[in-house]
Design a protein around this motif. Structure first.
Motif, short mmCIF file in Angstrom:
data_model
loop_
_atom_site.label_atom_id
_atom_site.label_comp_id
_atom_site.label_asym_id
_atom_site.label_seq_id
_atom_site.Cartn_x
_atom_site.Cartn_y
_atom_site.Cartn_z
N TYR A 107 0.89 -1.28 0.07
CA TYR A 107 0.17 0.22 0.19
C TYR A 107 0.83 1.24 0.14
O TYR A 107 2.01 1.29 0.63
CB TYR A 107 -0.90 -0.08 1.27
CG TYR A 107 -2.16 -0.74 1.03
CD1 TYR A 107 -1.98 -2.16 1.30
CD2 TYR A 107 -3.34 -0.36 0.80
CE1 TYR A 107 -3.22 -3.08 1.48
CE2 TYR A 107 -4.54 -1.09 0.69
CZ TYR A 107 -4.22 -2.45 0.95
OH TYR A 107 -5.37 -3.16 0.80
N GLN A 159 1.01 5.53 0.46
CA GLN A 159 0.24 6.83 1.14
C GLN A 159 0.87 7.99 0.82
O GLN A 159 2.01 8.31 1.40
CB GLN A 159 -0.06 6.51 2.58
CG GLN A 159 -1.09 7.79 3.09
CD GLN A 159 -1.35 7.30 4.65
OE1 GLN A 159 -0.56 6.75 5.33
NE2 GLN A 159 -2.57 7.86 5.01
N GLN A 175 -3.12 12.23 1.45
CA GLN A 175 -4.09 11.17 0.55
C GLN A 175 -4.39 9.99 1.59
O GLN A 175 -3.70 9.54 2.34
CB GLN A 175 -3.40 11.04 -0.88
CG GLN A 175 -3.49 12.18 -1.61
CD GLN A 175 -3.25 11.96 -3.00
OE1 GLN A 175 -3.32 10.57 -3.53
NE2 GLN A 175 -2.53 12.68 -3.81
N ARG A 176 -5.26 9.24 1.08
CA ARG A 176 -5.64 8.07 1.78
C ARG A 176 -4.78 6.73 1.38
O ARG A 176 -3.95 6.85 0.64
CB ARG A 176 -7.23 7.57 1.38
CG ARG A 176 -7.48 7.18 -0.05
CD ARG A 176 -8.77 6.83 -0.18
NE ARG A 176 -9.56 8.05 -0.03
CZ ARG A 176 -10.85 7.87 0.12
NH1 ARG A 176 -11.74 6.87 0.09
NH2 ARG A 176 -11.57 8.97 0.05
N LEU A 177 -4.71 5.87 2.18
CA LEU A 177 -3.88 4.53 2.00
C LEU A 177 -4.56 4.06 0.80
O LEU A 177 -5.60 3.83 0.55
CB LEU A 177 -3.93 3.84 3.41
CG LEU A 177 -3.08 2.59 3.42
CD1 LEU A 177 -1.53 3.13 3.30
CD2 LEU A 177 -3.28 2.05 4.73
N GLN A 178 -3.83 3.80 -0.09
CA GLN A 178 -4.19 3.27 -1.45
C GLN A 178 -3.37 1.80 -1.78
O GLN A 178 -2.32 1.84 -1.82
CB GLN A 178 -4.47 3.93 -2.76
CG GLN A 178 -3.27 4.83 -2.86
CD GLN A 178 -3.39 5.93 -3.69
OE1 GLN A 178 -3.49 5.70 -5.18
NE2 GLN A 178 -3.40 7.04 -3.45
N LEU A 179 -4.04 0.91 -2.53
CA LEU A 179 -3.43 -0.43 -2.71
C LEU A 179 -2.67 0.16 -4.03
O LEU A 179 -2.85 0.45 -4.89
CB LEU A 179 -4.44 -1.40 -3.15
CG LEU A 179 -3.85 -2.88 -3.66
CD1 LEU A 179 -2.98 -3.66 -2.68
CD2 LEU A 179 -5.05 -3.67 -4.23
N VAL A 186 -14.57 4.70 0.25
CA VAL A 186 -15.17 4.67 1.45
C VAL A 186 -15.11 6.04 2.16
O VAL A 186 -14.30 6.89 2.02
CB VAL A 186 -14.06 3.89 2.35
CG1 VAL A 186 -14.53 3.70 3.79
CG2 VAL A 186 -14.06 2.42 1.51
N LEU A 218 -8.97 4.33 10.71
CA LEU A 218 -9.23 3.82 9.24
C LEU A 218 -10.28 3.16 9.18
O LEU A 218 -10.42 1.83 10.01
CB LEU A 218 -8.02 3.48 8.64
CG LEU A 218 -6.81 4.36 8.76
CD1 LEU A 218 -5.65 3.44 7.99
CD2 LEU A 218 -7.14 5.60 7.58
N TYR A 229 -10.10 -1.82 0.48
CA TYR A 229 -9.99 -0.19 0.27
C TYR A 229 -10.29 0.85 1.53
O TYR A 229 -11.10 0.36 2.20
CB TYR A 229 -11.28 0.19 -0.78
CG TYR A 229 -10.87 -0.60 -2.19
CD1 TYR A 229 -11.48 -1.73 -2.42
CD2 TYR A 229 -9.98 0.03 -3.30
CE1 TYR A 229 -11.33 -2.46 -3.58
CE2 TYR A 229 -10.10 -0.67 -4.36
CZ TYR A 229 -10.72 -1.99 -4.61
OH TYR A 229 -10.43 -2.63 -5.76
N PHE A 230 -9.58 1.61 1.71
CA PHE A 230 -9.55 2.36 2.91
C PHE A 230 -10.23 3.88 2.58
O PHE A 230 -9.91 4.40 1.40
CB PHE A 230 -7.97 2.80 3.43
CG PHE A 230 -7.26 1.38 4.04
CD1 PHE A 230 -6.66 0.35 3.21
CD2 PHE A 230 -7.58 1.06 5.25
CE1 PHE A 230 -6.16 -0.61 3.82
CE2 PHE A 230 -7.07 0.09 6.10
CZ PHE A 230 -6.43 -0.66 5.27
N GLY A 231 -10.65 4.14 3.75
CA GLY A 231 -11.03 5.51 3.76
C GLY A 231 -9.98 6.67 4.07
O GLY A 231 -8.98 6.06 4.28
N GLU A 232 -10.39 7.94 4.11
CA GLU A 232 -9.39 8.84 4.57
C GLU A 232 -9.01 8.87 6.08
O GLU A 232 -7.95 9.41 6.33
CB GLU A 232 -9.48 10.17 4.14
CG GLU A 232 -9.70 10.36 2.52
CD GLU A 232 -9.86 11.90 1.69
OE1 GLU A 232 -9.54 11.95 0.82
OE2 GLU A 232 -10.21 12.54 2.74
#
Lengths: 112, 114
Positions: A36, A38, A42-46, B4, B90, B104-107
């Protein structure tokens, strides 16, 4: 118990240099591993999952069961690659639980 | 396509108070998980809910509880807040496919306990 280790807290490389972010895991079952990313604010993303064997944004990662590693690599670093990178191991239990165990993360800084 | 969503984004609470954090998963995702991310650490698993049932629980005290509603949204409750509960919380939703699961994660919701 499962564990993910990212030995480097911070990795600084020059633009255009190769990058390798290390990840080692310990798990008695068949591992399912992810990277992942980040970016700032910003949000954590794959980024990658090992079963897909894909290349995203030039990054690749190969699962080495013998060395219990899943290192993330990119041949030529770009400034936009600067971010926090987390390696994660999925744990699937019989009760239907699916959870991730994360490493502590490596901050990649690409120097212009 | 909405990702999310979590609320609130930031909040400040006093020690001993209680807090409720809310999460809406991606449309079509039936599983919601909660993670705590303390500064300088990777996210740590708290709970997972699937079809309104708790399916997994991490190593957190009973002060932490959660639930999932019929529309698959979720709430995380933390009672008797401690300074150490200050963290980014999260929420994540899981897409389940034959080829594997993707989370998938939110902010996140930034909680500061003073």
């Amino acid at each position: 118990a499962q564990r993910v280790t990212q030995p480097e807290k911070l990795l600084s490389v020059f633009k255009g240099a190769p990058v390798e972010l290390k990840c080692n895991y310990s798990y008695s079952g068949s591992p399912e591993l992810f990277w992942y990313v980040q970016y700032s604010r910003q949000r954590l993303q794959l980024l990658l999952r090992h079963i897909s064997r894909e290349s995203i944004k030039g990054f690749t990662a190969d699962l080495n069961k013998g060395e219990t590693s899943f290192h993330l690599k990119k041949p030529f670093a770009q400034e936009e690659d600067s971010a926090m990178y987390y390696c994660a191991l999925a744990l699937l239990s019989g009760a239907g639980s699916y959870q991730l165990t994360f490493g502590k993360g490596t901050k990649l800084s690409v120097i212009p | 396509d909405a990702g999310v969503t979590q609320s609130p984004t930031h909040l400040i609470k006093t020690r001993g108070q209680q807090v409720t954090l809310r999460c809406s998963p991606i449309s079509g995702h039936k599983s919601v998980s909660w993670y705590q991310q303390v500064l300088g650490q990777g996210p740590q698993f708290i709970f997972q809910y699937y079809e309104k049932e708790e399916r997994g629980r991490g190593n957190f005290p009973d002060r932490f509880s959660a639930r999932q509603f019929p529309n698959y949204s979720s709430e995380l409750n933390v009672n008797a807040l401690l300074l150490g509960d200050s963290a980014l919380y999260l929420c994540a939703s899981t897409l389940t496919r034959a080829s594997g699961n993707t989370i998938y994660f939110g902010e996140g919701s930034w909680l500061t306990v003073v």
